[in-house]
Design a protein around this motif. Structure first.
Motif, PDB file in Angstrom:
ATOM      1  N   PRO A   1      21.150   1.389 -16.752  1.00  0.00           N
ATOM      2  CA  PRO A   1      19.770   0.905 -16.813  1.00  0.00           C
ATOM      3  C   PRO A   1      19.119   0.879 -15.430  1.00  0.00           C
ATOM      4  CG  PRO A   1      21.294  -0.606 -17.922  1.00  0.00           C
ATOM      5  CD  PRO A   1      22.123   0.356 -17.136  1.00  0.00           C
ATOM      6  N   GLU A   2      17.899   1.346 -15.352  1.00  0.00           N
ATOM      7  CA  GLU A   2      17.081   1.206 -14.142  1.00  0.00           C
ATOM      8  C   GLU A   2      15.969   0.210 -14.438  1.00  0.00           C
ATOM      9  OE1 GLU A   2      15.364   4.431 -11.160  1.00  0.00           O
ATOM     10  OE2 GLU A   2      13.921   4.048 -12.795  1.00  0.00           O
ATOM     11  N   PHE A   3      16.033  -0.966 -13.831  1.00  0.00           N
ATOM     12  CA  PHE A   3      15.055  -2.018 -14.044  1.00  0.00           C
ATOM     13  C   PHE A   3      13.884  -1.822 -13.083  1.00  0.00           C
ATOM     14  CE2 PHE A   3      19.390  -3.661 -14.533  1.00  0.00           C
ATOM     15  CZ  PHE A   3      19.377  -3.988 -15.887  1.00  0.00           C
ATOM     16  N   TRP A   4      12.673  -2.186 -13.537  1.00  0.00           N
ATOM     17  CA  TRP A   4      11.555  -2.118 -12.616  1.00  0.00           C
ATOM     18  C   TRP A   4      10.669  -3.347 -12.768  1.00  0.00           C
ATOM     19  CZ3 TRP A   4       6.241  -1.779 -13.613  1.00  0.00           C
ATOM     20  CH2 TRP A   4       5.871  -1.508 -14.939  1.00  0.00           C
ATOM     21  N   TYR A   5      10.037  -3.718 -11.668  1.00  0.00           N
ATOM     22  CA  TYR A   5       9.172  -4.899 -11.655  1.00  0.00           C
ATOM     23  C   TYR A   5       8.139  -4.766 -10.549  1.00  0.00           C
ATOM     24  CZ  TYR A   5      12.455  -6.309  -7.937  1.00  0.00           C
ATOM     25  OH  TYR A   5      13.241  -6.361  -6.804  1.00  0.00           O
ATOM     26  N   ARG A   6       7.120  -5.612 -10.611  1.00  0.00           N
ATOM     27  CA  ARG A   6       6.062  -5.646  -9.599  1.00  0.00           C
ATOM     28  C   ARG A   6       6.174  -6.947  -8.793  1.00  0.00           C
ATOM     29  NH1 ARG A   6       3.208  -3.560 -14.109  1.00  0.00           N
ATOM     30  NH2 ARG A   6       2.408  -1.463 -13.767  1.00  0.00           N
ATOM     31  N   ARG A   7       5.921  -6.821  -7.501  1.00  0.00           N
ATOM     32  CA  ARG A   7       5.905  -8.008  -6.654  1.00  0.00           C
ATOM     33  C   ARG A   7       5.179  -7.681  -5.355  1.00  0.00           C
ATOM     34  NH1 ARG A   7      11.087 -11.843  -5.044  1.00  0.00           N
ATOM     35  NH2 ARG A   7       9.846 -13.581  -4.241  1.00  0.00           N
ATOM     36  N   GLU A   8       4.247  -8.567  -4.952  1.00  0.00           N
ATOM     37  CA  GLU A   8       3.505  -8.393  -3.707  1.00  0.00           C
ATOM     38  C   GLU A   8       2.858  -7.005  -3.614  1.00  0.00           C
ATOM     39  OE1 GLU A   8       2.948 -10.570  -1.328  1.00  0.00           O
ATOM     40  OE2 GLU A   8       4.236 -12.228  -1.952  1.00  0.00           O
ATOM     41  N   GLY A   9       2.316  -6.534  -4.739  1.00  0.00           N
ATOM     42  CA  GLY A   9       1.631  -5.248  -4.733  1.00  0.00           C
ATOM     43  C   GLY A   9       2.540  -4.037  -4.726  1.00  0.00           C
ATOM     44  N   ARG A  10       3.846  -4.239  -4.836  1.00  0.00           N
ATOM     45  CA  ARG A  10       4.802  -3.136  -4.843  1.00  0.00           C
ATOM     46  C   ARG A  10       5.410  -2.979  -6.238  1.00  0.00           C
ATOM     47  NH1 ARG A  10       5.507  -6.147  -0.249  1.00  0.00           N
ATOM     48  NH2 ARG A  10       5.510  -5.051   1.761  1.00  0.00           N
ATOM     49  N   VAL A  11       5.874  -1.783  -6.537  1.00  0.00           N
ATOM     50  CA  VAL A  11       6.695  -1.533  -7.713  1.00  0.00           C
ATOM     51  C   VAL A  11       8.111  -1.280  -7.216  1.00  0.00           C
ATOM     52  CG1 VAL A  11       7.190   0.017  -9.629  1.00  0.00           C
ATOM     53  CG2 VAL A  11       4.834  -0.629  -9.136  1.00  0.00           C
ATOM     54  N   VAL A  12       9.058  -2.037  -7.723  1.00  0.00           N
ATOM     55  CA  VAL A  12      10.443  -1.934  -7.274  1.00  0.00           C
ATOM     56  C   VAL A  12      11.307  -1.496  -8.454  1.00  0.00           C
ATOM     57  CG1 VAL A  12      12.372  -3.141  -6.189  1.00  0.00           C
ATOM     58  CG2 VAL A  12      10.020  -3.815  -5.654  1.00  0.00           C
ATOM     59  N   ARG A  13      12.191  -0.536  -8.205  1.00  0.00           N
ATOM     60  CA  ARG A  13      13.130  -0.056  -9.219  1.00  0.00           C
ATOM     61  C   ARG A  13      14.549  -0.282  -8.716  1.00  0.00           C
ATOM     62  NH1 ARG A  13       9.791   2.733 -12.643  1.00  0.00           N
ATOM     63  NH2 ARG A  13       7.850   3.495 -11.687  1.00  0.00           N
ATOM     64  N   GLU A  14      15.391  -0.880  -9.582  1.00  0.00           N
ATOM     65  CA  GLU A  14      16.771  -1.169  -9.202  1.00  0.00           C
ATOM     66  C   GLU A  14      17.718  -0.629 -10.268  1.00  0.00           C
ATOM     67  OE1 GLU A  14      17.622  -5.221  -8.251  1.00  0.00           O
ATOM     68  OE2 GLU A  14      15.747  -5.524  -7.167  1.00  0.00           O
ATOM     69  N   ARG A  15      18.765   0.027  -9.805  1.00  0.00           N
ATOM     70  CA  ARG A  15      19.771   0.580 -10.714  1.00  0.00           C
ATOM     71  C   ARG A  15      21.151   0.211 -10.187  1.00  0.00           C
ATOM     72  NH1 ARG A  15      22.108   5.759 -10.378  1.00  0.00           N
ATOM     73  NH2 ARG A  15      23.228   6.404 -12.274  1.00  0.00           N
ATOM     74  N   VAL A  16      21.914  -0.520 -10.988  1.00  0.00           N
ATOM     75  CA  VAL A  16      23.256  -0.935 -10.613  1.00  0.00           C
ATOM     76  C   VAL A  16      24.226   0.193 -10.949  1.00  0.00           C
ATOM     77  CG1 VAL A  16      25.097  -2.626 -10.973  1.00  0.00           C
ATOM     78  CG2 VAL A  16      22.688  -3.359 -11.020  1.00  0.00           C
ATOM     79  N   VAL A  17      24.966   0.638  -9.943  1.00  0.00           N
ATOM     80  CA  VAL A  17      25.926   1.728 -10.113  1.00  0.00           C
ATOM     81  C   VAL A  17      27.330   1.130 -10.037  1.00  0.00           C
ATOM     82  CG1 VAL A  17      26.732   3.949  -9.243  1.00  0.00           C
ATOM     83  CG2 VAL A  17      24.309   3.332  -9.039  1.00  0.00           C
ATOM     84  N   PRO A  18      28.058   1.100 -11.158  1.00  0.00           N
ATOM     85  CA  PRO A  18      29.370   0.442 -11.163  1.00  0.00           C
ATOM     86  C   PRO A  18      30.464   1.311 -10.563  1.00  0.00           C
ATOM     87  CG  PRO A  18      28.940   1.384 -13.305  1.00  0.00           C
ATOM     88  CD  PRO A  18      27.700   1.645 -12.477  1.00  0.00           C
ATOM     89  N   ARG A  19      31.522   0.667 -10.115  1.00  0.00           N
ATOM     90  CA  ARG A  19      32.759   1.348  -9.759  1.00  0.00           C
ATOM     91  C   ARG A  19      33.890   0.633 -10.485  1.00  0.00           C
ATOM     92  NH1 ARG A  19      30.257   1.860  -4.535  1.00  0.00           N
ATOM     93  NH2 ARG A  19      31.326   0.045  -3.649  1.00  0.00           N
ATOM     94  N   ALA A  20      34.892   1.394 -10.874  1.00  0.00           N
ATOM     95  CA  ALA A  20      35.979   0.811 -11.663  1.00  0.00           C
ATOM     96  C   ALA A  20      36.737  -0.249 -10.882  1.00  0.00           C
ATOM     97  CB  ALA A  20      36.933   1.909 -12.131  1.00  0.00           C
ATOM     98  N   THR A  21      36.806  -0.101  -9.566  1.00  0.00           N
ATOM     99  CA  THR A  21      37.484  -1.092  -8.719  1.00  0.00           C
ATOM    100  C   THR A  21      36.733  -1.216  -7.402  1.00  0.00           C
ATOM    101  OG1 THR A  21      38.932   0.594  -7.752  1.00  0.00           O
ATOM    102  CG2 THR A  21      39.767  -0.580  -9.689  1.00  0.00           C
ATOM    103  N   GLN A  22      36.925  -2.334  -6.741  1.00  0.00           N
ATOM    104  CA  GLN A  22      36.448  -2.534  -5.376  1.00  0.00           C
ATOM    105  C   GLN A  22      34.965  -2.227  -5.173  1.00  0.00           C
ATOM    106  OE1 GLN A  22      38.149  -4.155  -3.074  1.00  0.00           O
ATOM    107  NE2 GLN A  22      39.674  -4.360  -4.711  1.00  0.00           N
ATOM    108  N   GLY A  23      34.135  -3.115  -5.712  1.00  0.00           N
ATOM    109  CA  GLY A  23      32.726  -3.092  -5.385  1.00  0.00           C
ATOM    110  C   GLY A  23      31.846  -2.288  -6.324  1.00  0.00           C
ATOM    111  N   PHE A  24      30.560  -2.313  -6.003  1.00  0.00           N
ATOM    112  CA  PHE A  24      29.553  -1.589  -6.767  1.00  0.00           C
ATOM    113  C   PHE A  24      28.345  -1.415  -5.860  1.00  0.00           C
ATOM    114  CE2 PHE A  24      29.028  -6.098  -7.395  1.00  0.00           C
ATOM    115  CZ  PHE A  24      27.665  -6.325  -7.354  1.00  0.00           C
TER     116      PHE A  24
END
Length: 427
Positions: free
Chosen positions: A344-367
Motif C-alpha cells: 500500500p502507498e498511503f497519501w495525505y495532505r499537510r501544510e500545503g504538501r501532498v505526501v506519499r508513504e510506502r512501507v517496504v518490508p524485509r523478512a528479517t532485520q528492518g524495513f
C-alpha cells in the motif's frame, strides 16, 4: 469531556458481503410521495452497490440498508459542507464511537442508520431536505468513508428524477478468510500479497505526543444507540443533598481507531494510522487475532471487547510528534491509498504538501519507508525523533523523495488487553 482516542476499530479490506441486487428509487402509491431505495455493499471492496439515487424535495424516503459483512457498517446522509466536521467528530469519539454507531453529535447530518452488525438490516425513514442539491451518504465507521460513499440527489418540484445508479465495479471473489483462519481468526497475507485491514488496532503504549490530533480521556459516557442520547442515572449530590441526573461513565480502553493494519505473513506486520497519517508500530511473528471482534462465528463478537490482539513481538513503535514538520499543529488530511508493487502507498495532505508513504518490508532485520513529498521542500529535510536516533536513518534521494530505513529494535511487549474471563477461554 475530552475523549481518549483509543478504540481500535476493525475495518477490514477483505470483508465478506452478501451479493444482493439493489433496487432503484421507486415512488410508491398513496397520497404522500414516498421514495424507496435499497442499498447493500459490493463484496470485498468496502463500497456501496448503489452510488446515486434521486428523491423529490421534501419527499419521505424509505432507505433499506442491509449488512451481510463480518464487520459493522452504517449509512449516514449528510450535507456536503458538513463532511469534514462529521469525519472530525468521528475521529474524536473514542470509546463512545461504537456505542454511538460512529454518528457524532454535529450539525449537517440529514439521517443515519444504526451501526449494523453482521446480517442485520434497517429501514431508515426520513424526510428529504426541501433544498434541492447533492447530499453525500457515507459509512462513518473509521476508515470506511474513503470508499463507502454515494450521492442522494434532491430534485426540485417538477424536476425529473432518474433511476438509481448501480456501481460498475466487478465483484471480486476471494477465499473466505474466516474459514481459512479457523476459530482463532488469525488471517495472514504474504510478502508478495499483503492483507490490508481498516481496523481498530491495539495501542502498544505509545506516548501521548503521538496522538496529537485525537481526543483523549480515561473515561467515556455510556450511550444508547436507539435514542442517540447519553445514558444518565439519578444520583444525590453529596454537597447539596439534591437528586440530579448524572452521566453513566465507563472506562476507556487504549487503542487506535481508523488504523490500517497490514500483514506480509509471519515475517512482518505494521499499523499505519489514517488520523495522524504516520506509521505507528511494526512487529514480527504473526498478525492480529480477531477473536475479540468477530467472535467464534460472524456476528458473535462482544460489543465492548472489540480490540484485536497482536500476535508476535514489536520491532518498532512511534514516539514524539510526526516526522514531517515537527511540532506543526495542523492536522493532516488522509487521502487514501493504492497498491504499488504489492504494497500500500498511503497519501495525505499537510501544510500545503501532498505526501506519499510506502512501507517496504524485509523478512528479517528492518524495513524501509519510501516517501515522496509534492510541493514546497521540507525545511531541514525529513526529521527523525530523538528516540529513533541510531535505529532510523534518512537518505534524501532527490526530487522530494526520501528513503527512511528502520532497524529492528527490542520493544516492551504489548499490554495485555484480554479481560480475565477471556484469558481462560483464549489462552
Amino acid at each position: 469531556m475530552k475523549l481518549r482516542f483509543f478504540p481500535l476499530v476493525l475495518s477490514v479490506v477483505l470483508p465478506w458481503f452478501w451479493v444482493q441486487e439493489s433496487r432503484g428509487a421507486k415512488p410508491s402509491s398513496g397520497t404522500s410521495e414516498v421514495t424507496r431505495v435499497e442499498i447493500k455493499v459490493i463484496p470485498n471492496l468496502v463500497k456501496f452497490d448503489t452510488t446515486q439515487f434521486d428523491v423529490p424535495a421534501g419527499a419521505t424516503v424509505e432507505l433499506v440498508f442491509s449488512n451481510g459483512c463480518v464487520m459493522p457498517h452504517n449509512l449516514v446522509v449528510i450535507r456536503a459542507a458538513a463532511e469534514s466536521a462529521v469525519i472530525a467528530g468521528v475521529n474524536a469519539l473514542g470509546l463512545e464511537g461504537m456505542d454511538k454507531g460512529f454518528v457524532p453529535d454535529v450539525t449537517g447530518i440529514v439521517a443515519a442508520t444504526k451501526l449494523l452488525q453482521p446480517k442485520q438490516s434497517q429501514t431508515l425513514t426520513f424526510k428529504a431536505p426541501q433544498e434541492a442539491g447533492d447530499y453525500p451518504y457515507v459509512c462513518t465507521f473509521p476508515g470506511h468513508w474513503f470508499t463507502m460513499r454515494g450521492m442522494m440527489r434532491v430534485r426540485a418540484s417538477g424536476e425529473k428524477t432518474e433511476a438509481a445508479v448501480r456501481s460498475g465495479e466487478k465483484v471480486v471473489n476471494v477465499p473466505d478468510a474466516l474459514k481459512l483462519s479457523g476459530v482463532t481468526h488469525k488471517p495472514q497475507g504474504t510478502m508478495a500479497k499483503p492483507l490490508v485491514m481498516r481496523s481498530f488496532a491495539p495501542d502498544p503504549g505509545l506516548d501521548p505526543a503521538v496522538f496529537a490530533h485525537h481526543g483523549k480521556a480515561s473515561v467515556a459516557v455510556k450511550y444508547d444507540p436507539e435514542t442517540r442520547r447519553d445514558i444518565t442515572q439519578r444520583e444525590t449530590n453529596p454537597l447539596t443533598g439534591q437528586a440530579e441526573e448524572r452521566p453513566v461513565l465507563i472506562k476507556a480502553e487504549p487503542g487506535i481507531a481508523g488504523a490500517i493494519a497490514v500483514n506480509h505473513g509471519a515475517e512482518f506486520s505494521y499499523v499505519w494510522d489514517s488520523t495522524e497519517c504516520r506509521l505507528m508500530y511494526a512487529w514480527r511473528g504473526g498478525f492480529l487475532d480477531m477473536n475479540p471482534y468477530w467472535g467464534k462465528e460472524p456476528g458473535s463478537g462482544r460489543a465492548k471487547n472489540y480490540i484485536p490482539w497482536v500476535i508476535g513481538a514489536l520491532v518498532y513503535r512511534a514516539s514524539g510528534s510526526a516526522s514531517l514538520l515537527g511540532d506543526s499543529k495542523e492536522a493532516p488530511q488522509f487521502g487514501g491509498y493504492r497498491m504499488v508493487e504489492g504494497a500500500p502507498e498511503f497519501w495525505y495532505r499537510r501544510e500545503g504538501r501532498v505526501v506519499r508513504e510506502r512501507v517496504v518490508p524485509r523478512a528479517t532485520q528492518g524495513f524501509s519507508v519510501e516517501v515522496t513529498v509534492e510541493g514546497a521542500p521540507i525545511p531541514g529535510g525529513w526529521k527523525v525523533g530523538t528516540k529513533d536516533a541510531g535505529f532510523v536513518s534518512v537518505e534524501e534521494v532527490g526530487g522530494g523523495r526520501y528513503r527512511v530505513d528502520y532497524r529492528d529494535r527490542p520493544e516492551p511487549p504489548m499490554p495485555a488487553y484480554q479481560p480475565a474471563q477471556e484469558k481462560k477461554k483464549n489462552p
